[in-house]
Write a protein that holds these residues in place. Structure first.
Motif, PDB file in Angstrom:
ATOM      1  N   UNK A  43      49.670 -40.358  -8.322  1.00  0.00           N
ATOM      2  CA  UNK A  43      48.232 -40.313  -8.064  1.00  0.00           C
ATOM      3  C   UNK A  43      47.788 -38.872  -7.909  1.00  0.00           C
ATOM      4  N   UNK A  44      46.515 -38.652  -8.205  1.00  0.00           N
ATOM      5  CA  UNK A  44      45.835 -37.385  -7.944  1.00  0.00           C
ATOM      6  C   UNK A  44      44.623 -37.700  -7.078  1.00  0.00           C
ATOM      7  N   UNK A  45      44.476 -36.966  -5.969  1.00  0.00           N
ATOM      8  CA  UNK A  45      43.312 -37.186  -5.113  1.00  0.00           C
ATOM      9  C   UNK A  45      42.625 -35.859  -4.841  1.00  0.00           C
ATOM     10  N   UNK A  46      41.422 -35.739  -5.391  1.00  0.00           N
ATOM     11  CA  UNK A  46      40.609 -34.542  -5.142  1.00  0.00           C
ATOM     12  C   UNK A  46      39.612 -34.843  -4.028  1.00  0.00           C
ATOM     13  N   UNK A  47      39.435 -33.860  -3.120  1.00  0.00           N
ATOM     14  CA  UNK A  47      38.444 -34.052  -2.058  1.00  0.00           C
ATOM     15  C   UNK A  47      37.757 -32.735  -1.712  1.00  0.00           C
ATOM     16  N   UNK A  48      36.437 -32.829  -1.595  1.00  0.00           N
ATOM     17  CA  UNK A  48      35.647 -31.732  -1.035  1.00  0.00           C
ATOM     18  C   UNK A  48      35.167 -32.168   0.336  1.00  0.00           C
ATOM     19  N   UNK A  49      35.419 -31.333   1.353  1.00  0.00           N
ATOM     20  CA  UNK A  49      35.016 -31.635   2.728  1.00  0.00           C
ATOM     21  C   UNK A  49      34.245 -30.462   3.297  1.00  0.00           C
ATOM     22  N   UNK A  50      33.093 -30.752   3.871  1.00  0.00           N
ATOM     23  CA  UNK A  50      32.283 -29.730   4.535  1.00  0.00           C
ATOM     24  C   UNK A  50      32.120 -30.101   6.003  1.00  0.00           C
ATOM     25  N   UNK A  51      32.298 -29.093   6.882  1.00  0.00           N
ATOM     26  CA  UNK A  51      32.181 -29.303   8.324  1.00  0.00           C
ATOM     27  C   UNK A  51      31.168 -28.318   8.880  1.00  0.00           C
ATOM     28  N   UNK A  52      30.181 -28.837   9.613  1.00  0.00           N
ATOM     29  CA  UNK A  52      29.127 -28.025  10.233  1.00  0.00           C
ATOM     30  C   UNK A  52      29.115 -28.354  11.718  1.00  0.00           C
ATOM     31  N   UNK A 307      34.091 -41.233  12.446  1.00  0.00           N
ATOM     32  CA  UNK A 307      34.742 -40.465  11.385  1.00  0.00           C
ATOM     33  C   UNK A 307      34.608 -38.958  11.567  1.00  0.00           C
ATOM     34  N   UNK A 308      33.790 -38.505  12.500  1.00  0.00           N
ATOM     35  CA  UNK A 308      33.697 -37.069  12.761  1.00  0.00           C
ATOM     36  C   UNK A 308      34.930 -36.543  13.474  1.00  0.00           C
ATOM     37  N   UNK A 309      35.793 -37.442  13.935  1.00  0.00           N
ATOM     38  CA  UNK A 309      37.079 -37.088  14.558  1.00  0.00           C
ATOM     39  C   UNK A 309      36.918 -36.231  15.813  1.00  0.00           C
ATOM     40  N   UNK A 310      35.898 -36.516  16.585  1.00  0.00           N
ATOM     41  CA  UNK A 310      35.656 -35.751  17.809  1.00  0.00           C
ATOM     42  C   UNK A 310      36.706 -36.046  18.872  1.00  0.00           C
ATOM     43  N   UNK A 375      34.252 -41.708  -3.915  1.00  0.00           N
ATOM     44  CA  UNK A 375      33.705 -42.025  -2.595  1.00  0.00           C
ATOM     45  C   UNK A 375      32.882 -40.865  -2.059  1.00  0.00           C
ATOM     46  N   UNK A 376      31.748 -41.194  -1.462  1.00  0.00           N
ATOM     47  CA  UNK A 376      30.898 -40.239  -0.756  1.00  0.00           C
ATOM     48  C   UNK A 376      30.791 -40.716   0.683  1.00  0.00           C
ATOM     49  N   UNK A 377      31.050 -39.812   1.638  1.00  0.00           N
ATOM     50  CA  UNK A 377      31.174 -40.224   3.039  1.00  0.00           C
ATOM     51  C   UNK A 377      30.484 -39.201   3.943  1.00  0.00           C
ATOM     52  N   UNK A 378      29.907 -39.690   5.043  1.00  0.00           N
ATOM     53  CA  UNK A 378      29.122 -38.819   5.933  1.00  0.00           C
ATOM     54  C   UNK A 378      29.339 -39.241   7.382  1.00  0.00           C
ATOM     55  N   UNK A 379      29.435 -38.257   8.284  1.00  0.00           N
ATOM     56  CA  UNK A 379      29.533 -38.516   9.716  1.00  0.00           C
ATOM     57  C   UNK A 379      28.700 -37.486  10.460  1.00  0.00           C
ATOM     58  N   UNK A 380      27.949 -37.949  11.468  1.00  0.00           N
ATOM     59  CA  UNK A 380      27.124 -37.049  12.273  1.00  0.00           C
ATOM     60  C   UNK A 380      27.254 -37.433  13.740  1.00  0.00           C
ATOM     61  N   UNK A 381      27.867 -36.536  14.524  1.00  0.00           N
ATOM     62  CA  UNK A 381      28.066 -36.754  15.955  1.00  0.00           C
ATOM     63  C   UNK A 381      27.065 -35.915  16.738  1.00  0.00           C
ATOM     64  N   UNK A 382      26.353 -36.570  17.663  1.00  0.00           N
ATOM     65  CA  UNK A 382      25.392 -35.889  18.542  1.00  0.00           C
ATOM     66  C   UNK A 382      25.956 -35.890  19.955  1.00  0.00           C
ATOM     67  N   UNK A 392      29.840 -33.907   9.098  1.00  0.00           N
ATOM     68  CA  UNK A 392      30.846 -33.750   8.065  1.00  0.00           C
ATOM     69  C   UNK A 392      30.426 -34.549   6.833  1.00  0.00           C
ATOM     70  N   UNK A 393      30.709 -33.961   5.664  1.00  0.00           N
ATOM     71  CA  UNK A 393      30.433 -34.619   4.390  1.00  0.00           C
ATOM     72  C   UNK A 393      31.687 -34.545   3.537  1.00  0.00           C
ATOM     73  N   UNK A 394      32.010 -35.657   2.864  1.00  0.00           N
ATOM     74  CA  UNK A 394      33.173 -35.691   1.975  1.00  0.00           C
ATOM     75  C   UNK A 394      32.765 -36.265   0.619  1.00  0.00           C
ATOM     76  N   UNK A 395      33.340 -35.703  -0.425  1.00  0.00           N
ATOM     77  CA  UNK A 395      33.309 -36.330  -1.748  1.00  0.00           C
ATOM     78  C   UNK A 395      34.744 -36.409  -2.239  1.00  0.00           C
ATOM     79  N   UNK A 396      35.160 -37.596  -2.713  1.00  0.00           N
ATOM     80  CA  UNK A 396      36.556 -37.791  -3.062  1.00  0.00           C
ATOM     81  C   UNK A 396      36.672 -38.619  -4.336  1.00  0.00           C
ATOM     82  N   UNK A 397      37.615 -38.226  -5.176  1.00  0.00           N
ATOM     83  CA  UNK A 397      37.943 -38.990  -6.380  1.00  0.00           C
ATOM     84  C   UNK A 397      39.449 -39.181  -6.424  1.00  0.00           C
TER      85      UNK A 397
END
Length: 401
Positions: A43-52, A307-310, A375-382, A392-397
């Protein structure tokens, strides 16, 4: 592939003295034939992850690619072997703290670059009994206590011996763990523990709707996470309604310097209607009067408590010993071939009852073909009283072959 085939033969040859007397005229020839008849997958798994995060760290942008190759031998007289190799590399932006790359000014994305043997084991199966020895994947139940952390690019696997029984009405397993290969292993030295030197035991028994377990975890190089946990899980499925409940007690074990006792309990319900599913769950990770929290260091933690893994490290965090209550509500379904889910979490302290924070999670998954998934995934912790506002935002194939 030839190298993997030869390595698989070598693994089986190490065991040949154990079964050379099982009416096998030429064990080595049979082992070679087993390897020749084996199969490859990958398998090949590409992922872009952004953390703010709301702090002084620079936002992380991590573009990573995991390549996996698995060789599974044929089975001969009940014996087989498996060898699985992983390689993780950056594939584009690498502005993130992988815990091994020295980029401490960025937010953490725990996907270090590097190559490793993800699994390498020999297995013997006879009827309802299976014995596995070597580096292996261990996924117990919903992975609340023991799992593979499969969300991260580098999977968590175990140096272990496992006995599993699969009967008509009773199933069970016992594993002895001599080591835990954590997700932080990679090129360079991680700021996190890369390996747990373990003397641990996992026992599971399931019958009908009940699952009972005892987990005795003793980590020589991470003694503060050593614990003894025993409990029960229950699940009942009706036509459109599924109910779950769990209860467990945990105390210090092995060389843990802290003496404590803490409870875990949860209740959940899923209700299906008109192509959608409503979910509700109430989960409590207890605390012993602020001494220590209920800990699950081997769990696939990303699947729980947002999913923000706090709350990944709250069990051993000196600044968080209030326990954790997670009330979550969600809805999921499919729209024009896209699997959608939306979940809301409300977090509070177990001892104090104070509000800790809240989180919104959303995911969209689309299967392009039998072998390609995006897959497109989003998590927002307040945050209210713990940690920081985090999105956090993820894009994965994923491509399987």
């Amino acid at each position: 592939m030839l190298i993997m085939r030869k390595l698989s033969i070598a693994c089986l040859c190490l065991l040949s003295p154990l079964y050379a007397n099982q009416s096998m005229a030429n064990p080595l020839a049979d082992l070679s034939e087993a390897a020749e008849q084996g199969s490859f997958s990958g398998s090949l798994r590409y992922r872009f992850e952004q953390v703010d995060q709301d702090n002084a760290l620079t936002n992380a942008n991590a573009s990573t690619l995991k390549a996996r190759m698995t060789f599974t031998s044929a089975t001969i007289n009940g014996w087989s072997s498996l060898l699985e190799l992983d390689h993780v590399t950056t594939f584009g932006p690498d502005d993130y703290n992988s815990t091994t790359n020295g980029k401490g000014s960025y937010s953490v994305v725990a996907d270090p670059e590097g190559s490793n043997v993800n699994q390498g084991y020999v297995k013997y199966q006879s009827g309802a009994n299976t014995f596995t020895l070597g580096r292996q994947r261990i996924l117990l139940g919903n992975q609340r206590y023991v799992g593979g952390v499969g969300w991260r690019q580098n999977e968590q696997t175990y140096n272990a011996f496992t006995y599993a029984y699969q009967g008509d009405s009773l199933t069970g397993s016992y594993s002895y763990l001599s080591g835990v290969n954590r997700i932080f292993q990679g090129d360079g030295t991680s700021a996190q523990a890369e390996f747990f030197d373990s003397d641990s035991h996992l026992l599971n028994l399931s019958k009908g709707n009940l699952n009972a377990y005892i987990y005795a975890l003793d980590f020589k190089n991470s003694a503060a996470l050593s614990s003894l946990t025993y409990g029960l899980d229950y699940k009942k499925v009706y036509d459109d309604l599924s109910l779950t409940a769990a209860l467990a007690q945990q105390s210090d074990y092995g060389d843990n310097p802290t003496s404590y006792t803490a409870l875990y309990y949860s209740f959940g319900a899923d209700y299906k209607f008109e192509g959608a599913t409503l979910t509700a769950k109430y989960e409590v990770m207890g605390s012993d009067d602020g001494i220590a929290n209920f800990a699950t260091p081997l769990a696939t933690l990303h699947a729980f408590d947002g999913w923000a893994d706090i709350f990944l490290g709250t069990a051993s965090s000196a600044g968080f010993t209030d326990g954790l209550v997670d009330l979550s509500l969600g809805i999921s379904g499919k729209l024009k071939g896209v699997d959608l889910a939306l979940i809301y979490h409300d977090f509070s302290g177990d001892n104090s009852g104070d509000s800790i924070g809240s989180e919104i999670d959303a995911v969209a998954t689309y299967k392009l073909s039998d072998k390609i998934t995006t897959q497109l995934k989003y998590a927002n912790y307040s945050a209210d009283s713990f940690s920081l506002d985090t999105s956090k935002v993820w894009f994965m194939t994923t491509l399987s072959f």
